[in-house]
Design a protein around this motif. Sequence first.
Motif, PDB file in Angstrom:
ATOM      1  N   ARG A 165      33.661  49.560  40.989  1.00 13.44           N
ATOM      2  CA  ARG A 165      33.933  48.144  40.753  1.00 13.44           C
ATOM      3  C   ARG A 165      34.328  47.493  42.057  1.00 13.44           C
ATOM      4  NH1 ARG A 165      38.404  48.095  36.749  1.00 13.44           N
ATOM      5  NH2 ARG A 165      38.246  45.884  37.047  1.00 13.44           N
ATOM      6  N   ARG A 166      33.970  46.260  42.197  1.00 14.16           N
ATOM      7  CA  ARG A 166      34.326  45.531  43.402  1.00 14.16           C
ATOM      8  C   ARG A 166      35.832  45.330  43.463  1.00 14.16           C
ATOM      9  NH1 ARG A 166      30.975  40.243  43.252  1.00 14.16           N
ATOM     10  NH2 ARG A 166      32.879  39.678  44.311  1.00 14.16           N
ATOM     11  N   MET A 167      36.323  45.245  44.663  1.00 16.96           N
ATOM     12  CA  MET A 167      37.753  45.053  44.889  1.00 16.96           C
ATOM     13  C   MET A 167      38.240  43.762  44.232  1.00 16.96           C
ATOM     14  SD  MET A 167      40.476  46.181  46.523  1.00 16.96           S
ATOM     15  CE  MET A 167      41.947  45.637  47.337  1.00 16.96           C
ATOM     16  N   VAL A 168      37.439  42.704  44.293  1.00 13.54           N
ATOM     17  CA  VAL A 168      37.824  41.424  43.689  1.00 13.54           C
ATOM     18  C   VAL A 168      38.030  41.598  42.193  1.00 13.54           C
ATOM     19  CG1 VAL A 168      37.116  39.047  43.289  1.00 13.54           C
ATOM     20  CG2 VAL A 168      36.492  40.169  45.410  1.00 13.54           C
ATOM     21  N   ASP A 169      37.138  42.323  41.546  1.00 15.49           N
ATOM     22  CA  ASP A 169      37.253  42.534  40.102  1.00 15.49           C
ATOM     23  C   ASP A 169      38.505  43.340  39.759  1.00 15.49           C
ATOM     24  OD1 ASP A 169      34.878  41.155  39.724  1.00 15.49           O
ATOM     25  OD2 ASP A 169      33.671  42.984  39.936  1.00 15.49           O
ATOM     26  N   ARG A 170      38.802  44.346  40.576  1.00 14.04           N
ATOM     27  CA  ARG A 170      40.006  45.161  40.324  1.00 14.04           C
ATOM     28  C   ARG A 170      41.271  44.324  40.469  1.00 14.04           C
ATOM     29  NH1 ARG A 170      37.520  49.290  43.845  1.00 14.04           N
ATOM     30  NH2 ARG A 170      39.117  48.739  45.356  1.00 14.04           N
ATOM     31  N   VAL A 171      41.319  43.479  41.497  1.00  8.57           N
ATOM     32  CA  VAL A 171      42.503  42.629  41.715  1.00  8.57           C
ATOM     33  C   VAL A 171      42.627  41.609  40.586  1.00  8.57           C
ATOM     34  CG1 VAL A 171      43.532  40.887  43.228  1.00  8.57           C
ATOM     35  CG2 VAL A 171      42.581  42.975  44.202  1.00  8.57           C
ATOM     36  N   PRO A 199      51.769  40.376  32.842  1.00  3.08           N
ATOM     37  CA  PRO A 199      52.237  39.280  31.975  1.00  3.08           C
ATOM     38  C   PRO A 199      53.030  38.200  32.705  1.00  3.08           C
ATOM     39  CG  PRO A 199      53.582  41.226  31.642  1.00  3.08           C
ATOM     40  CD  PRO A 199      52.476  41.623  32.581  1.00  3.08           C
ATOM     41  N   SER A 200      53.501  38.466  33.903  1.00  5.23           N
ATOM     42  CA  SER A 200      54.328  37.478  34.587  1.00  5.23           C
ATOM     43  C   SER A 200      53.460  36.465  35.345  1.00  5.23           C
ATOM     44  CB  SER A 200      55.293  38.169  35.551  1.00  5.23           C
ATOM     45  OG  SER A 200      54.598  38.700  36.648  1.00  5.23           O
ATOM     46  N   ILE A 201      54.062  35.350  35.684  1.00 10.02           N
ATOM     47  CA  ILE A 201      53.374  34.286  36.419  1.00 10.02           C
ATOM     48  C   ILE A 201      53.281  34.635  37.894  1.00 10.02           C
ATOM     49  CG2 ILE A 201      53.483  31.846  37.082  1.00 10.02           C
ATOM     50  CD1 ILE A 201      55.041  31.353  34.494  1.00 10.02           C
ATOM     51  N   VAL A 202      54.311  35.289  38.408  1.00 12.97           N
ATOM     52  CA  VAL A 202      54.396  35.603  39.832  1.00 12.97           C
ATOM     53  C   VAL A 202      53.841  37.001  40.090  1.00 12.97           C
ATOM     54  CG1 VAL A 202      56.003  35.966  41.746  1.00 12.97           C
ATOM     55  CG2 VAL A 202      56.374  34.092  40.155  1.00 12.97           C
ATOM     56  N   ILE A 203      53.018  37.098  41.119  1.00 10.23           N
ATOM     57  CA  ILE A 203      52.426  38.372  41.523  1.00 10.23           C
ATOM     58  C   ILE A 203      52.867  38.649  42.959  1.00 10.23           C
ATOM     59  CG2 ILE A 203      50.277  39.643  41.880  1.00 10.23           C
ATOM     60  CD1 ILE A 203      50.641  38.785  38.991  1.00 10.23           C
ATOM     61  N   LEU A 204      53.457  39.813  43.181  1.00  6.45           N
ATOM     62  CA  LEU A 204      53.817  40.216  44.535  1.00  6.45           C
ATOM     63  C   LEU A 204      52.674  41.020  45.136  1.00  6.45           C
ATOM     64  CD1 LEU A 204      57.517  41.381  44.103  1.00  6.45           C
ATOM     65  CD2 LEU A 204      56.678  39.150  44.789  1.00  6.45           C
ATOM     66  N   ARG A 205      52.482  40.887  46.418  1.00  8.29           N
ATOM     67  CA  ARG A 205      51.431  41.650  47.093  1.00  8.29           C
ATOM     68  C   ARG A 205      51.669  43.149  46.934  1.00  8.29           C
ATOM     69  NH1 ARG A 205      47.972  40.744  51.880  1.00  8.29           N
ATOM     70  NH2 ARG A 205      47.478  42.807  52.645  1.00  8.29           N
ATOM     71  N   SER A 206      52.915  43.552  46.917  1.00 10.85           N
ATOM     72  CA  SER A 206      53.234  44.974  46.779  1.00 10.85           C
ATOM     73  C   SER A 206      52.778  45.531  45.426  1.00 10.85           C
ATOM     74  CB  SER A 206      54.734  45.198  46.966  1.00 10.85           C
ATOM     75  OG  SER A 206      55.466  44.467  46.001  1.00 10.85           O
ATOM     76  N   GLU A 207      52.667  44.669  44.405  1.00 11.27           N
ATOM     77  CA  GLU A 207      52.187  45.113  43.102  1.00 11.27           C
ATOM     78  C   GLU A 207      50.689  45.420  43.123  1.00 11.27           C
ATOM     79  OE1 GLU A 207      55.331  42.490  40.414  1.00 11.27           O
ATOM     80  OE2 GLU A 207      53.263  41.799  40.652  1.00 11.27           O
ATOM     81  N   LEU A 208      49.975  44.863  44.090  1.00 13.56           N
ATOM     82  CA  LEU A 208      48.534  45.056  44.198  1.00 13.56           C
ATOM     83  C   LEU A 208      48.161  46.051  45.294  1.00 13.56           C
ATOM     84  CD1 LEU A 208      47.546  41.274  44.022  1.00 13.56           C
ATOM     85  CD2 LEU A 208      47.574  42.916  42.133  1.00 13.56           C
ATOM     86  N   ALA A 209      49.153  46.597  45.985  1.00 12.05           N
ATOM     87  CA  ALA A 209      48.900  47.439  47.157  1.00 12.05           C
ATOM     88  C   ALA A 209      48.093  48.688  46.839  1.00 12.05           C
ATOM     89  CB  ALA A 209      50.220  47.826  47.815  1.00 12.05           C
ATOM     90  N   GLY A 210      48.200  49.233  45.643  1.00  9.37           N
ATOM     91  CA  GLY A 210      47.493  50.462  45.313  1.00  9.37           C
ATOM     92  C   GLY A 210      46.019  50.270  44.999  1.00  9.37           C
ATOM     93  N   LEU A 211      45.530  49.055  45.043  1.00 10.73           N
ATOM     94  CA  LEU A 211      44.139  48.777  44.670  1.00 10.73           C
ATOM     95  C   LEU A 211      43.162  48.915  45.833  1.00 10.73           C
ATOM     96  CD1 LEU A 211      44.726  45.677  42.398  1.00 10.73           C
ATOM     97  CD2 LEU A 211      44.355  48.040  41.707  1.00 10.73           C
ATOM     98  N   GLY A 212      43.656  48.966  47.054  1.00 10.44           N
ATOM     99  CA  GLY A 212      42.778  49.088  48.213  1.00 10.44           C
ATOM    100  C   GLY A 212      43.577  49.022  49.497  1.00 10.44           C
ATOM    101  N   SER A 213      42.868  48.997  50.610  1.00 10.43           N
ATOM    102  CA  SER A 213      43.547  48.955  51.902  1.00 10.43           C
ATOM    103  C   SER A 213      44.155  47.576  52.132  1.00 10.43           C
ATOM    104  CB  SER A 213      42.552  49.286  53.020  1.00 10.43           C
ATOM    105  OG  SER A 213      41.625  48.233  53.176  1.00 10.43           O
ATOM    106  N   GLU A 214      45.015  47.496  53.146  1.00 15.70           N
ATOM    107  CA  GLU A 214      45.678  46.222  53.449  1.00 15.70           C
ATOM    108  C   GLU A 214      44.675  45.144  53.837  1.00 15.70           C
ATOM    109  OE1 GLU A 214      49.007  46.206  56.103  1.00 15.70           O
ATOM    110  OE2 GLU A 214      49.755  48.102  55.325  1.00 15.70           O
ATOM    111  N   SER A 215      43.690  45.507  54.653  1.00 15.36           N
ATOM    112  CA  SER A 215      42.718  44.510  55.094  1.00 15.36           C
ATOM    113  C   SER A 215      41.831  44.053  53.936  1.00 15.36           C
ATOM    114  CB  SER A 215      41.862  45.051  56.238  1.00 15.36           C
ATOM    115  OG  SER A 215      41.178  46.213  55.838  1.00 15.36           O
ATOM    116  N   GLN A 216      41.440  44.978  53.050  1.00 21.70           N
ATOM    117  CA  GLN A 216      40.660  44.589  51.875  1.00 21.70           C
ATOM    118  C   GLN A 216      41.453  43.635  50.994  1.00 21.70           C
ATOM    119  OE1 GLN A 216      39.891  48.493  50.229  1.00 21.70           O
ATOM    120  NE2 GLN A 216      37.684  48.169  50.461  1.00 21.70           N
TER     121      GLN A 216
END
Length: 148
Positions: A9-15, A23-40
């Motif tokens: 699956r594309r990285m955009v779709d995973r994110v 369920p929350s309104i606010v998303i922290l970058r650290s919550e998405l860190a396991g989905l790919g590399s920092e640059s991606q």
Amino acid sequence: MNSKSPPKRRMVDRVLDAVRANPSIVILRSELAGLGSESQLSRVLAMLLKDAALVRVGHGIYAKTRWNRFAKGPMPAGTFEQIAAEACRKLGIQIEHGQLARDYNAGLTTQILMVPIVSTGSRRITRTIQVGTKRLLYERNVGKASRR
């Protein structure tokens, strides 16, 4: 038989799936860190900001958006106060109403607060939390130490 592995699956779709599942309104970058590399992740978040699927609230803090029929465009999915409170909670910053808001709630003044000010106790906070033109301001309750 030659069994094919399912296509990646594309990285955009995973994110996007991770954002929608949260369920929350606010998303922290650290919550998405396991989905790919920092640059991606940086590229995908920049693309989602450009497409207005997310709005940047602060360094590493994003808020979901939803379509607003009156503005005819995407708007943050919650009020500024909701977003700021949730961001502070997720970051571990304990906040309470500022002195002016406490005075208004206690009936000591009739002036309605136009600028959101929160008290952080004795903790020094420099993080900027801002949505559009609204910015969260901090006040510290630091007593003067007596010297002998």
